[in-house]
Design a protein around this motif. Structure first.
Motif, short mmCIF file in Angstrom:
data_model
loop_
_atom_site.label_atom_id
_atom_site.label_comp_id
_atom_site.label_asym_id
_atom_site.label_seq_id
_atom_site.Cartn_x
_atom_site.Cartn_y
_atom_site.Cartn_z
N THR A 36 -10.14 5.18 -2.55
CA THR A 36 -9.64 4.06 -1.76
C THR A 36 -9.66 2.77 -2.58
O THR A 36 -8.77 1.93 -2.43
N SER A 53 0.82 3.57 -3.31
CA SER A 53 0.06 4.80 -3.09
C SER A 53 0.88 6.04 -3.43
O SER A 53 0.30 7.07 -3.81
N LYS A 97 -7.95 6.96 4.13
CA LYS A 97 -7.13 7.47 3.03
C LYS A 97 -6.16 8.56 3.50
O LYS A 97 -5.00 8.60 3.07
N LEU A 101 -6.65 2.83 -4.82
CA LEU A 101 -5.43 2.58 -4.05
C LEU A 101 -5.29 1.11 -3.70
O LEU A 101 -4.20 0.53 -3.81
N ILE A 131 -6.90 -0.62 3.97
CA ILE A 131 -6.56 0.80 4.16
C ILE A 131 -7.02 1.31 5.52
O ILE A 131 -6.21 1.85 6.29
N TYR A 171 -2.13 8.58 3.15
CA TYR A 171 -1.42 9.67 2.45
C TYR A 171 -0.23 10.16 3.29
O TYR A 171 0.88 10.33 2.79
N ALA A 179 2.40 7.51 3.44
CA ALA A 179 3.12 7.41 2.17
C ALA A 179 4.20 8.48 2.08
O ALA A 179 5.31 8.22 1.59
N LEU A 213 0.82 -1.21 0.00
CA LEU A 213 0.00 0.00 0.00
C LEU A 213 0.86 1.26 0.00
O LEU A 213 0.59 2.22 -0.73
#
Length: 234
Positions: free
Chosen positions: A41, A27, A62, A44, A55, A66, A69, A23
């Protein structure tokens, strides 16, 4: 009494780590291409090849993904340049503690190593998704940009600024040094941000070992020109 079985737990943990890694990695590319609002989502999860519920399970949603990531991206970049950055910062700290100054020659050598390391990273295929992610944050900064800047961009620019200041013989905090440092960093970033234009201008199909050698020599030349012009002495 049946003995407690412990082997399945590490296997489950390994699967969880792999799902989380998928992920995080995918992402960065999805968010870079579509932005936070454009990336759903479902998109992703499908890109990562994981269940949609992964997720919220691993990141809370989300937004959490983020932010994670961005932190993951920072750790990847640091992994490529962290050792060299640590060496340079320790050298600067040691000189500061001894009340001594680094010579312009040593500063040039260290800055050349930094630039050559960065330019090799910028022209690599793996940095494409990173660039998209960071460019979006540059255009519309969020708290995520602050994390990337604080962890990667700020320290790298600050370290480069110390070396540039030493080469120019000026205070690191001066406006002139900060502007010269930003311009210098920009002259390296162009090889990632304008990658297609670079290939077209140079008539290259791709950046292979021979092209990378040319870029490394070019990076050394960029460092060599610092402090040699009238604008650097004014």
């Amino acid at each position: 009494m049946m003995k407690r079985q412990t082997s399945p737990r590490p296997m489950k943990q390994d699967r969880g780590d792999a799902t989380r890694e998928k992920l995080l990695t995918s992402s960065i590319d999805v968010f870079g291409r579509y932005g936070f609002d454009g990336a759903t989502t479902r998109m992703l999860a499908e890109t990562a090849g994981v269940n949609l519920q992964a997720i919220p399970y691993y990141f809370g949603g989300k937004e959490g993904l983020y932010i994670a990531a961005a932190e993951h991206l920072s750790s990847i970049i640091i992994g490529h340049v962290g050792e060299l950055r640590t060496t340079i910062l320790e050298r600067l700290a040691r000189l500061d503690g001894e009340g001594e100054r680094m010579s312009p020659g040593e500063a040039r050598d260290l800055l050349t190593q930094v630039v050559q390391r960065m330019i090799a990273l910028f022209v690599s295929r793996q940095s494409e998704s990173w660039a998209r992610f960071i460019i979006r944050e540059q255009m519309e900064p969020t708290e995520t940009f602050e994390r990337v800047y604080a962890n990667v961009m700020g320290p790298m620019i600050g370290m480069a600024g110390r070396l540039v200041a030493t080469i120019l013989g000026e205070p690191p905090a001066s406006e002139h040094v900060r502007l010269r440092t930003l311009s210098f960093v920009g002259s390296i970033l162009v090889f990632r941000m304008a990658h297609a234009a670079v290939l077209r201008q140079m008539s290259w199909q791709a950046v292979g070992p021979d092209e990378l050698d040319i870029l490394r020599r070019h990076a050394a030349e960029l460092v060599a020109t610092l402090g040699s012009g009238k604008e650097d002495r004014s």
